[in-house]
Design a protein around this motif. Structure first.
Motif, PDB file in Angstrom:
ATOM      1  N   PRO A 223       0.799  -1.238   0.000  1.00 53.94           N
ATOM      2  CA  PRO A 223       0.000   0.000   0.000  1.00 53.94           C
ATOM      3  C   PRO A 223       0.828   1.282   0.000  1.00 53.94           C
ATOM      4  CG  PRO A 223      -0.204  -1.194   2.092  1.00 53.94           C
ATOM      5  CD  PRO A 223       0.541  -2.082   1.161  1.00 53.94           C
ATOM      6  N   ALA A 224       2.099   1.226   0.402  1.00 57.62           N
ATOM      7  CA  ALA A 224       2.907   2.445   0.419  1.00 57.62           C
ATOM      8  C   ALA A 224       3.662   2.653  -0.897  1.00 57.62           C
ATOM      9  CB  ALA A 224       3.905   2.397   1.577  1.00 57.62           C
ATOM     10  N   MET A 225       3.544   1.709  -1.808  1.00 58.07           N
ATOM     11  CA  MET A 225       4.348   1.767  -3.035  1.00 58.07           C
ATOM     12  C   MET A 225       3.745   2.743  -4.043  1.00 58.07           C
ATOM     13  SD  MET A 225       5.604  -1.546  -5.199  1.00 58.07           S
ATOM     14  CE  MET A 225       6.613  -2.152  -3.842  1.00 58.07           C
ATOM     15  N   HIS A 226       4.618   3.434  -4.774  1.00 59.14           N
ATOM     16  CA  HIS A 226       4.121   4.321  -5.823  1.00 59.14           C
ATOM     17  C   HIS A 226       3.427   3.524  -6.931  1.00 59.14           C
ATOM     18  CE1 HIS A 226       7.190   7.135  -4.115  1.00 59.14           C
ATOM     19  NE2 HIS A 226       6.205   7.975  -4.329  1.00 59.14           N
ATOM     20  N   GLN A 264      -0.165   7.876  -3.291  1.00 58.45           N
ATOM     21  CA  GLN A 264       1.052   7.337  -3.909  1.00 58.45           C
ATOM     22  C   GLN A 264       0.911   7.239  -5.431  1.00 58.45           C
ATOM     23  OE1 GLN A 264       2.641   7.614  -0.828  1.00 58.45           O
ATOM     24  NE2 GLN A 264       3.892   6.074  -1.815  1.00 58.45           N
ATOM     25  N   SER A 265      -0.269   7.607  -5.923  1.00 58.32           N
ATOM     26  CA  SER A 265      -0.592   7.354  -7.313  1.00 58.32           C
ATOM     27  C   SER A 265      -0.332   8.595  -8.166  1.00 58.32           C
ATOM     28  CB  SER A 265      -2.072   6.950  -7.369  1.00 58.32           C
ATOM     29  OG  SER A 265      -2.381   6.471  -8.627  1.00 58.32           O
ATOM     30  N   LEU A 266       0.525   8.432  -9.180  1.00 57.15           N
ATOM     31  CA  LEU A 266       0.963   9.554 -10.012  1.00 57.15           C
ATOM     32  C   LEU A 266       0.400   9.371 -11.417  1.00 57.15           C
ATOM     33  CD1 LEU A 266       4.650   9.020  -8.950  1.00 57.15           C
ATOM     34  CD2 LEU A 266       3.214  10.862  -8.060  1.00 57.15           C
ATOM     35  N   GLU A 277     -14.060  13.397 -12.195  1.00 51.59           N
ATOM     36  CA  GLU A 277     -12.679  12.926 -12.079  1.00 51.59           C
ATOM     37  C   GLU A 277     -11.859  13.866 -11.199  1.00 51.59           C
ATOM     38  OE1 GLU A 277     -11.510  10.695 -16.098  1.00 51.59           O
ATOM     39  OE2 GLU A 277     -12.272  12.699 -16.498  1.00 51.59           O
ATOM     40  N   ILE A 278     -12.049  15.155 -11.391  1.00 54.08           N
ATOM     41  CA  ILE A 278     -11.315  16.132 -10.577  1.00 54.08           C
ATOM     42  C   ILE A 278     -11.677  15.965  -9.103  1.00 54.08           C
ATOM     43  CG2 ILE A 278     -11.083  18.614 -10.113  1.00 54.08           C
ATOM     44  CD1 ILE A 278     -11.459  19.008 -13.207  1.00 54.08           C
ATOM     45  N   ALA A 279     -12.955  15.807  -8.836  1.00 56.45           N
ATOM     46  CA  ALA A 279     -13.395  15.661  -7.442  1.00 56.45           C
ATOM     47  C   ALA A 279     -12.832  14.378  -6.821  1.00 56.45           C
ATOM     48  CB  ALA A 279     -14.922  15.651  -7.375  1.00 56.45           C
ATOM     49  N   ARG A 280     -12.812  13.274  -7.585  1.00 54.96           N
ATOM     50  CA  ARG A 280     -12.311  12.006  -7.047  1.00 54.96           C
ATOM     51  C   ARG A 280     -10.799  12.027  -6.863  1.00 54.96           C
ATOM     52  NH1 ARG A 280     -13.732   9.177  -3.582  1.00 54.96           N
ATOM     53  NH2 ARG A 280     -13.014   7.109  -4.206  1.00 54.96           N
ATOM     54  N   MET A 281     -10.100  12.685  -7.786  1.00 56.39           N
ATOM     55  CA  MET A 281      -8.648  12.806  -7.592  1.00 56.39           C
ATOM     56  C   MET A 281      -8.351  13.558  -6.298  1.00 56.39           C
ATOM     57  SD  MET A 281      -7.004  13.413 -11.364  1.00 56.39           S
ATOM     58  CE  MET A 281      -5.321  13.290 -10.729  1.00 56.39           C
ATOM     59  N   THR A 286      -4.937  11.521  -5.228  1.00 52.48           N
ATOM     60  CA  THR A 286      -4.194  11.131  -6.437  1.00 52.48           C
ATOM     61  C   THR A 286      -3.490  12.346  -7.056  1.00 52.48           C
ATOM     62  OG1 THR A 286      -5.806   9.382  -6.822  1.00 52.48           O
ATOM     63  CG2 THR A 286      -4.458  10.056  -8.711  1.00 52.48           C
ATOM     64  N   ARG A 287      -2.239  12.148  -7.450  1.00 50.67           N
ATOM     65  CA  ARG A 287      -1.418  13.241  -7.982  1.00 50.67           C
ATOM     66  C   ARG A 287      -1.603  13.410  -9.482  1.00 50.67           C
ATOM     67  NH1 ARG A 287      -1.127  13.883  -2.600  1.00 50.67           N
ATOM     68  NH2 ARG A 287       0.991  14.002  -1.794  1.00 50.67           N
ATOM     69  N   ALA A 288      -1.626  14.655  -9.940  1.00 55.01           N
ATOM     70  CA  ALA A 288      -1.624  14.965 -11.373  1.00 55.01           C
ATOM     71  C   ALA A 288      -0.219  15.428 -11.756  1.00 55.01           C
ATOM     72  CB  ALA A 288      -2.620  16.080 -11.668  1.00 55.01           C
ATOM     73  N   ILE A 289       0.300  14.915 -12.865  1.00 61.22           N
ATOM     74  CA  ILE A 289       1.643  15.316 -13.284  1.00 61.22           C
ATOM     75  C   ILE A 289       1.564  16.052 -14.625  1.00 61.22           C
ATOM     76  CG2 ILE A 289       4.010  14.589 -13.697  1.00 61.22           C
ATOM     77  CD1 ILE A 289       3.078  13.893 -10.870  1.00 61.22           C
TER      78      ILE A 289
END
Ligand SMILES: [Zn+2]
Length: 435
Positions: A223-226, A264-266, A277-281, A286-289
């Motif tokens: 669970p801690a993994m990217h 941890q999610s990129l 989608e914006i609200a759930r991120m 969840t990170r946006a790159i």
């Protein structure tokens, strides 16, 4: 072990200038004391010398250059070093015509080893000290990348891409082999020195539901993994994704159904997002790159930095080589500035340099170790020369403030402006005359 004292004009951030007024520390005649790859002390040169902290240390004088935390690149593709600058296509054609055939070559371990070294040499030449990298589908190429990063002492995050459909033979795995190879790489490399593994389903189009389930199983086990992938880069990509996953409410929902969202999610790109989608991120962290050179090069669209920030989403900024066109975070900030101009948004130079350093560390959840210059932090640093080229030197004559100097570096700078890069306290570029 001998300690090292770096002298120069130090700039580091402790908060985001887009959000907080008290955000950075600047020391005109500063010094950083390094021992065993870790920063022991930071302050004015006089102060550190007077306190005797630096007695016996080897001093390297970088004045009049700036010393910043090393740049962090949270989205880049290692097997695309020879795809960069491929002409005439947008995302899906670009993948099929150039990228998948190129990545097939990484089945050859010798080729992967040579390219891994070249790739990391390019990163440090451009002042980047940590990257979160996609490898190819091959376990061996990911091994090669970890070996090369380990040899350089770099804090690297990397993942073998999982892709079991809509790609040619030679760059496909299966749901089972993608899972097994990821597990083997985790056992060997994750947490080994400064290395970390990232669970890497390439994107929804190239994974079957069975493979997405396997990726979700890995995410549940670690669970801690990217986790790194791509989201809403291109309109044709979104249409195709929704055809492949007809039950999904939207693109993000594909990842959500398999447990692939979270802090941890990129997610690379995030350009054409719907309100849900914006609200759930934001809710899931969840990170946006943002990958500006890539988004312009592939004609993908314009990232909405202010909109995502206002919604509570943490964003990183990345090169996305080889859809991106430069390894340089300086050039990435340059193109990022222009993308945001087209959105009538302003990227202030202080916010820009925060983004490429501490901001990206926050996006990775690693700000306790990298991305700033402070005692206890890892000694990954970049030394920047604002007069590196004749055009920069000419412009620099008319500069009066730190922000003006940073903006000059951001717009005109590239690897020539990187006088030195330190990885865990070790200089990575051949010494250049200073002054
Ligand atoms: Zn990418």
């Amino acid at each position: 072990m001998t300690k090292t004292l770096l002298r120069g004009r130090i700039l580091t951030f402790h908060a985001d200038p887009a959000e907080t007024e008290d955000n950075h520390l600047y020391i005109e005649d500063g010094a950083i004391l390094i021992a065993d790859g870790v920063i022991e002390a930071v302050g004015s040169h006089d102060e550190l010398r007077r306190q005797g902290l630096a007695d016996g240390a080897r001093e390297i004088d970088h004045r009049p250059h700036l010393i910043l935390p090393g740049f962090i690149d949270p989205h880049i593709h290692f097997p695309q070093v020879q795809v960069i600058a491929s002409w005439g296509t947008q995302l899906l054609d670009w993948l099929n015509r150039y990228t998948f055939p190129e990545e097939a070559r990484y089945a050859d371990r010798d080729h992967a080893t040579r390219m891994a070294g070249a790739f990391l040499d390019q990163l440090v030449a451009h002042g980047t000290t940590t990257a979160c990298a996609f490898s190819s589908v091959h376990r061996g190429s990911t091994e090669a990348l970890f070996e090369a990063a380990d040899a350089r002492g770099m804090a690297l995050i990397a993942g073998k891409v999982m892709m079991d459909r809509n790609a040619p033979e030679g760059v496909r795995d299966t749901a089972q082999s993608g899972y097994d190879d990821s597990k083997a790489l985790i056992a060997r490399w994750h947490g080994n020195g400064r290395l970390r593994f990232a669970i890497t389903p390439r994107f929804a189009i190239t994974s079957t539901p069975e493979q997405m389930e396997a990726a979700g199983a890995l995410a549940a086990e670690y669970p801690a993994m990217h986790i790194q992938s791509h989201l809403s880069e291109n309109l044709a990509e979104i249409d195709y994704t929704l055809q492949l996953y007809p039950a999904a409410r939207d693109y993000l929902d594909v990842y959500e159904r398999y447990g692939l969202l979270g802090r941890q999610s990129l997610m690379g790109h995030c350009i054409h997002l719907r309100e849900r989608e914006i609200a759930r991120m934001a809710e899931t962290g969840t990170r946006a790159i943002f990958c500006p050179t890539s988004n312009l090069f592939l004609g993908s669209g314009l990232f909405d930095a202010d909109g995502l920030r206002a919604a509570g989403i943490v964003s990183g900024i990345a090169t996305d080589v080889g859809g991106g066109t430069s390894y340089s975070l300086l050039q990435t900030l340059n193109e990022g500035y222009k993308v945001l101009q087209l959105r009538s948004q302003k990227l202030h130079p202080l916010a820009a340099f925060h983004w490429a350093t501490r901001g990206n560390a926050v996006a990775l959840g690693m700000e306790d170790r990298i991305g700033s210059i402070r005692p206890g932090g890892e000694a990954d640093l970049v030394v920047l020369d604002s007069r590196a080229t004749p055009d920069m030197a000419l412009r620099a004559e008319r500069i009066e403030t730190l922000s003006e100097e940073l903006f000059l570096l951001q717009i005109l700078g590239d690897d020539r402006a990187v006088a030195q890069t330190y990885v865990a306290g070790q200089p990575m570029k051949p010494a250049v005359p200073v002054g």
